[in-house]
Design a protein around this motif. Structure first.
Motif, PDB file in Angstrom:
ATOM      1  N   MET A   1      -5.557   3.133   2.872  1.00 11.66           N
ATOM      2  CA  MET A   1      -5.289   1.971   3.704  1.00 11.66           C
ATOM      3  C   MET A   1      -6.530   1.626   4.508  1.00 11.66           C
ATOM      4  N   GLN A   2      -6.675   0.370   4.745  1.00 15.21           N
ATOM      5  CA  GLN A   2      -7.784  -0.111   5.555  1.00 15.21           C
ATOM      6  C   GLN A   2      -7.450   0.104   7.040  1.00 15.21           C
ATOM      7  N   ARG A   8      -2.318  -2.661  12.273  1.00 15.16           N
ATOM      8  CA  ARG A   8      -1.220  -3.635  12.236  1.00 15.16           C
ATOM      9  C   ARG A   8       0.128  -2.933  12.087  1.00 15.16           C
ATOM     10  N   LEU A   9       0.189  -1.932  11.211  1.00 10.92           N
ATOM     11  CA  LEU A   9       1.439  -1.206  11.016  1.00 10.92           C
ATOM     12  C   LEU A   9       1.819  -0.373  12.230  1.00 10.92           C
ATOM     13  N   LYS A  10       0.830   0.228  12.900  1.00  5.00           N
ATOM     14  CA  LYS A  10       1.119   0.989  14.114  1.00  5.00           C
ATOM     15  C   LYS A  10       1.663   0.074  15.206  1.00  5.00           C
ATOM     16  N   ARG A  11       1.086  -1.102  15.300  1.00  2.22           N
ATOM     17  CA  ARG A  11       1.559  -2.055  16.307  1.00  2.22           C
ATOM     18  C   ARG A  11       2.986  -2.509  15.993  1.00  2.22           C
ATOM     19  N   ARG A  12       3.282  -2.787  14.715  1.00  7.93           N
ATOM     20  CA  ARG A  12       4.633  -3.178  14.319  1.00  7.93           C
ATOM     21  C   ARG A  12       5.626  -2.056  14.626  1.00  7.93           C
ATOM     22  N   SER A  13       5.208  -0.828  14.356  1.00  2.65           N
ATOM     23  CA  SER A  13       6.061   0.333  14.623  1.00  2.65           C
ATOM     24  C   SER A  13       6.369   0.451  16.108  1.00  2.65           C
ATOM     25  N   SER A  14       5.359   0.322  16.928  1.00  4.43           N
ATOM     26  CA  SER A  14       5.557   0.439  18.376  1.00  4.43           C
ATOM     27  C   SER A  14       6.452  -0.674  18.906  1.00  4.43           C
ATOM     28  N   HIS A  57      10.452   4.776  11.175  1.00  3.04           N
ATOM     29  CA  HIS A  57      10.152   4.825   9.742  1.00  3.04           C
ATOM     30  C   HIS A  57       8.764   4.263   9.439  1.00  3.04           C
ATOM     31  N   VAL A  58       8.428   3.131  10.022  1.00  2.00           N
ATOM     32  CA  VAL A  58       7.104   2.533   9.778  1.00  2.00           C
ATOM     33  C   VAL A  58       6.013   3.457  10.303  1.00  2.00           C
ATOM     34  N   GLY A  59       6.218   4.033  11.479  1.00  2.00           N
ATOM     35  CA  GLY A  59       5.237   4.973  12.015  1.00  2.00           C
ATOM     36  C   GLY A  59       5.080   6.196  11.128  1.00  2.00           C
ATOM     37  N   PHE A  63       1.679   7.493   9.038  1.00  2.00           N
ATOM     38  CA  PHE A  63       1.141   8.844   9.181  1.00  2.00           C
ATOM     39  C   PHE A  63       1.033   9.552   7.830  1.00  2.00           C
ATOM     40  N   TYR A  64       2.044   9.403   6.976  1.00  2.00           N
ATOM     41  CA  TYR A  64       2.066  10.159   5.731  1.00  2.00           C
ATOM     42  C   TYR A  64       1.494   9.428   4.532  1.00  2.00           C
ATOM     43  N   ASP A  65       1.242   8.140   4.597  1.00  2.00           N
ATOM     44  CA  ASP A  65       0.676   7.414   3.465  1.00  2.00           C
ATOM     45  C   ASP A  65      -0.841   7.308   3.536  1.00  2.00           C
ATOM     46  N   ARG A  66      -1.446   8.122   4.350  1.00  2.00           N
ATOM     47  CA  ARG A  66      -2.906   8.101   4.416  1.00  2.00           C
ATOM     48  C   ARG A  66      -3.489   8.663   3.138  1.00  2.00           C
TER      49      ARG A  66
END
Length: 73
Positions: A1-2, A8-14, A57-59, A63-66
């Motif tokens: 992932m870039q 963006r995903l961390k922000r959506r998760s939060s 789930h998004v968070g 974390f695990y899709d790195r």
């Protein structure tokens, strides 16, 4: 992932997790004050819980899709 996509995903998760917690809290306060029908406050709490679970789930996926740091040994 870039890095931009991760941010963006961390922000959506939060946002989803915090919105879910706030909605659950508001539903519980309204239920305690008897400000609405019990079914409405229960549905509000369930929607908040679903938002919270979505945020977790998004968070978790961020974390695990790195990608691995290097080749395996």
């Amino acid at each position: 992932m870039q890095p931009n996509e991760i941010w963006r995903l961390k922000r959506r998760s939060s946002r989803a997790a915090i919105a879910g917690l706030v909605e659950m809290a508001v539903s519980m306060v309204l239920s305690g004050l008897h400000a609405g029908p019990p079914l409405l406050t229960t549905v509000g709490w369930l929607v908040g819980f679903a938002l919270f679970l979505y945020g977790v789930h998004v968070g978790w996926m961020v974390f695990y899709d790195r990608e691995p740091d290097g080749p395996s040994s």
